[in-house]
Design an enzyme around this catalytic site. Structure first.
Site, PDB file in Angstrom:
ATOM      1  N   GLU A   1      36.516  29.980  28.754  1.00  0.00           N
ATOM      2  CA  GLU A   1      36.371  31.377  28.269  1.00  0.00           C
ATOM      3  C   GLU A   1      35.777  30.985  26.695  1.00  0.00           C
ATOM      4  O   GLU A   1      34.803  31.665  26.302  1.00  0.00           O
ATOM      5  CB  GLU A   1      37.453  32.154  28.042  1.00  0.00           C
TER       6      GLU A   1
ATOM      7  N   GLU B   1      22.151  31.390  32.092  1.00  0.00           N
ATOM      8  CA  GLU B   1      22.173  30.519  33.566  1.00  0.00           C
ATOM      9  C   GLU B   1      21.062  31.211  34.071  1.00  0.00           C
ATOM     10  O   GLU B   1      20.345  30.534  35.098  1.00  0.00           O
ATOM     11  CB  GLU B   1      23.448  30.753  34.063  1.00  0.00           C
TER      12      GLU B   1
END
Ligand SMILES: C[C@H](O)CC(=O)SCCNC(=O)CCNC(=O)[C@H](O)C(C)(C)COP(=O)(O)OP(=O)(O)OC[C@H]1O[C@@H](n2cnc3c(N)ncnc32)[C@H](O)[C@@H]1OP(=O)(O)O
Length: 916
Positions: free
Chosen positions: A117, A128
């Protein structure tokens, strides 16, 4: 270089500081993830650890997951265990709530438990989607829960990173502290959370930032509509929204499971392959042999002069002042100068209006700009960029003046897009300082900078221009000197092909539609409208004389101009342009087109051709690929991937298709060659395949393999220089070897064969040879690698799993009836008698060999098992298939001839290479 490692230091305060080190960006390579897991477990098992702080070495946290792993996956077509491991790790971390441990990272008080996280949060961006996948490690779930759905979707769908201040505003980070205080404050904060003086809230369980279900659905619906419009050909955008929605509907944990599944599928998509290729292609441009690797340091460019305040000059000046470089803008009279200054101001105002520049920054940029009408201030500049009209005599006289007016170190650059730089600098004695700085319009927006070097341009000058190029946020690609340089030269057949199709009877607007749905920002006719017809007319003769015999000429543009059309400039072109409206096809151009068709008279038999959309696309792009082949053949670019990145950044070729050569190689040189040949026979030399393409097609090689044979090199006009530049000043033999290796590398990359010998490095193999000379019956030569690659590749072409072919290639080929063929005897030996001494020896040898290449033991065992599982069952069909390949393959036949002569393998090992 610091070693790749994860370290842990436990302080007397009970805080364990885990540091990841993987220069240059601390990417999360599988070994780093394994190290994190190990240190995490160790910390959890120690009674003296109260809290954990995770940090990165070298003042950086992490550039995210190691993108090289994606490349590996793309080569093998199967997710590596490492990816699964990440997911497992993620789940482990997620589920195992550490009782007394605090995972905490740089200023995030909520950051308990899931260490990944923190990776997400401290990088302040989820890029991404720009790699064709979706955020993993729970990114699609945590980000919306931390910053709210609209901001999270914006960041993910646009791959937009945010700065710390913005992160703080949106709740992604809790505090901004100085680098010196970061660790100290982190420790205290972590202890506060561990000892319950500060609250811990798991982001995956939060819902307060998600809004109501109906609100969330509305936001997602709007995002979906936008994605359908802006990214119709990219699956990752829609999948990202689906994963977010899963979490919104069924909770963060369900979302994470969906995300993991989708991630694994997307990583194998063609989109991801293309995007990952472009990522590395872009970074490769920073490496120019004999320029960036010879210890030169960029000089400081304190002041730049731009000559010409037209569209290009004003754009270039805008880009420079935006990056804090003072600029003198020179024009020939005050009227032109005022126009230029006004244009620069308008450029900046446009950015302010779009929200990408503040008023303050605009004022600061303008304060760095000065307009002049003579050369008196040029004695204080370090670089001049000439951007006047494309007229040889004018440029020559400007460069002669510059030589006198500028200091001797000053770089003399021209923004010419077509004219040979040797001609531009003909009237000077400063050829070593003359260089091309070819910007693309609008220069302050388009990201590509083509840096054109001549035979005489000094490496220092190239390096300086590369450095300033990066400073003004361009991607500088160094290319050789020729008409049109790399980009315009490669793409000149793009417009010409489209014109030829129209003259063969295909509709203008259909062509534009087909090309746009392929992913180009607009079709060739709309592009011509936008660029203005002046450009087309100016370059027509230049291209015709430079590329004689392979251009298509028509009167269409002249007829358009005659009829009062000038494209977007005057609102009338192939399309009608009205303010605030989308361009509308103008049916009245049809009459002009008919007239042009009549004059050109190229339709065979007078009957318009009928072709489908796929053929339209191919007839436009294959000639571009063909010209790109010539560009590579002549050494205008250093490497094929430079053309990929240039086509993406300069021409808007769809990034997710990986660039023009990458895309062509997904189709195959043989297919492209055959099509071009067919069209050349029907429609003339415009389509005639180049020798480079023909060679690769006949040999079944990828187009990206720039160096294939000696004959290739001798044919090249200027590549000798480039090849030697990329292979150093080694002896001919050595440079031949390195060219061969380069070719192998390309083969490996293109055909995704990670298992090739020699590709990982020649040295490990040489080391092996040194260590075990008795096991090598042949001298290690580049040719042996080439043939092994060819073999594996052939097997792959026949649908045989590369891991098997690798295995087979490692073992011996035996002699049998009708010729030499591959025998699985060695493999049977291993499998039928695993405890047999020889079997184990071979297995061990294979594993150690694999390790030398940098493969893990796990991989080697997996690969052996994989091979055995198919072979030990006596897969005769496969052996037959292999035999078929051997007898039919030209490459293999070639191998046979050469290998029959000298090669002999050591019987002790069963062969370390193919024996035919
Ligand atoms: C499961 C997960 O959700 C999946 C993921 O995490 S996907 C990966 C996401 N990460 C990214 O996309 C980040 C990509 N990297 C970047 O944006 C930039 O490199 C950066 C902002 C981190 C640093 O930028 P900058 O300082 O300009 O360095 P840059 O020139 O880009 O890169 C330096 C070197 O690091 C390499 N590199 C950067 N990020 C990398 C990564 N994530 N993996 C592997 N190599 C990487 C580059 O290839 C380059 O190598 P080179 O010097 O051999 O050419």
């Amino acid at each position: 270089m610091a070693a790749v490692r994860v370290t842990m230091e436990i302080g007397s305060d009970g805080v364990a500081v885990i540091t990841i080190c993987n220069p240059p960006v601390n990417a999360l390579a599988p070994s780093i993830i394994a190290g994190l897991k190990e240190k995490y477990t160790e910390a959890m098992n120690r009674s003296d650890v109260k809290a954990i702080v995770l940090t990165g070495d070298g003042g950086k946290f992490s550039g995210g997951f190691d993108i090289n792993v994606f490349t590996e996956i793309h080569k093998t077509d199967a997710p590596k265990p490492s990816v699964a491991a990440i997911q497992v790790l993620h789940l482990v971390v997620l589920c195992s709530y550490p009782r007394s441990c605090t995972w905490w990272w740089s200023g995030d008080s909520n950051g308990l438990v899931a260490m990944l996280e923190f990776l997400l949060r401290s990088s302040l961006g989820l890029p991404e989607l720009s790699l064709g996948v979706i955020p993993g490690f729970g990114g699609t779930q945590r980000l919306p829960r931390l910053v709210g759905l609209p901001k999270a979707l914006d960041m993910m769908l646009q791959s937009k990173s945010i700065i710390a201040k913005e992160g703080e505003k949106y709740g992604l980070i809790d505090a901004i502290v100085s680098p010196e205080d970061l660790l100290k404050i982190s420790r205290c904060w972590a202890l506060d959370i561990a000892e319950r003086r500060k609250p811990w809230i798991s982001s995956l369980r939060r819902t307060d930032r998600l809004g109501s279900l109906s609100e969330a659905h509305e936001i997602l619906k709007a995002a979906r509509q936008q994605v359908n419009r802006t990214a119709p050909n990219m699956p990752q955008h829609k999948e990202c929204l689906d994963s977010v929605e899963e979490g919104v509907n069924f909770g963060g944990y369900a979302g994470v499971l969906k995300e993991a599944k989708v991630f694994k599928e997307l990583v194998l998509s063609s989109t991801s392959r293309g995007l990952v290729h472009v990522f590395f292609a872009q970074r490769a441009t920073s490496k120019v042999h004999s320029v960036t690797d010879v210890g030169l340091r960029p000089r400081k460019i304190k002041r730049v002069a731009v000559i010409g305040g037209g569209l290009m000059g004003s754009g270039i000046a805008t880009a420079l002042i935006l990056s804090n470089t003072p600029v003198i803008l020179k024009e020939i009279n005050s009227n032109f100068l005022q126009k230029g200054l006004k244009m620069i101001r308008a450029n900046l105002e446009g950015l302010v209006k779009k929200g990408s520049l503040t008023q303050d920054k605009m004022n600061k940029a303008l304060s760095l700009l000065k307009g002049v009408l003579d050369y008196s201030e040029f004695k204080h500049v370090d670089m001049v960029i000439e951007a006047v009209i494309e007229k040889v005599s004018l440029k020559q006289s400007i460069f002669a003046d510059l030589e006198k007016a500028c200091p001797p170190h000053c770089i003399l650059a021209s923004n010419t897009s077509t004219i040979d730089l040797n001609i531009v600098g003909e009237k000077t004695r400063s050829q070593d300082r003359i260089i091309g700085a070819h910007f693309f319009s609008p220069a302050h927006v388009m990201p590509l900078l083509e840096i054109v070097r001549t035979d005489k341009t000094s490496p220092q000058v190239i390096l300086d221009l590369m450095t300033i190029g990066k400073a003004i946020r361009k991607v500088p690609v160094v290319v050789g000197n020729c008409t049109g340089f790399a980009v315009n030269r490669t793409f000149f057949p793009y417009t010409q092909g489209a014109h030829l199709l129209v003259h063969l009877g295909v509709d203008v607007f259909r062509i534009d539609r087909v090309v746009s749905s392929f992913g180009m920002p607009m079709g060739p006719f709309q592009l011509q409208d936008v660029a203005g017809y002046g450009v087309a007319l100016a370059v027509k003769d230049i291209y015709d004389s430079a590329f004689r015999g392979r251009t298509f000429q028509s009167q269409l543009v002249e007829l358009m101009v005659k009829s009062g059309r000038n494209g977007k400039n005057n609102g009338k072109g192939y399309y009608i342009y009205e303010k605030g409206q989308k361009p509308k096809p103008d049916p009245s151009v049809q009459a002009i087109i008919e007239e042009s068709r009549r004059l050109a008279n190229v339709v065979p038999g007078g009957k318009p051709i009928t072709i489908n959309d796929q053929e339209v696309l191919e007839m436009i792009f294959f000639p571009v690929v063909n010209e790109a082949c010539r560009v590579m053949d002549e050494g205008v670019v250093i490497r094929a991937s430079d053309l990929d990145i240039s086509s993406v950044l300069g021409m808007g070729f769809p990034r997710y298709r990986g660039g023009i050569i990458f895309w062509a190689d997904t189709i195959g040189s043989g297919y492209i060659y055959a099509k071009l040949n067919k069209w050349a026979n029907s429609y003339g030399n415009f389509f005639k395949p180049s020798a480079y393409l023909e060679e690769r097609a006949t040999k079944g090689l990828p187009l990206s393999m720039v160096n294939v044979s000696g004959s290739q090199q001798s044919r090249s006009r200027s590549r000798d220089k480039v090849v030697s530049a990329s292979s150093g000043s080694a002896s001919t033999e050595a440079s031949k070897g390195s060219a061969e290796l380069e070719a192998l590398k390309v083969l490996r990359d293109r055909y995704r064969i990670p298992e090739c010998y020699g590709l990982h490095a020649p040295r490990p193999r040489q080391r092996l040879y040194d260590r075990f000379p008795d096991r090598f019956g042949l001298t290690v030569s580049p040719n042996s690698w080439r043939y092994q690659v060819a073999f594996i590749w052939e097997c792959r072409g026949a649908g045989i799993d590369p891991s098997r072919s690798l295995f087979l290639a490692c073992f011996r080929l035996g002699k049998g009836p009708g010729g030499y063929y591959l025998t699985a005897r060695s493999c049977f030996k291993i499998s039928s008698a695993p405890s047999n001494n020889k079997g184990w020896k071979m297995r061990f040898f294979f594993i150690s060999y694999a390790q030398e290449w940098g493969f893990s033991t796990g991989w080697a065992i997996w690969s052996i098992d994989n091979a055995l599982s198919s072979l030990s069952a006596g897969d005769i069909a496969m052996v037959d298939r292999l035999r078929g390949i051997l007898s039919s393959s030209r490459v293999i036949k070639e191998m046979t001839e050469e290998w029959m002569v000298g090669a002999e393998l050591s019987p002790a090992t069963g062969g370390m290479a193919i024996r035919i």
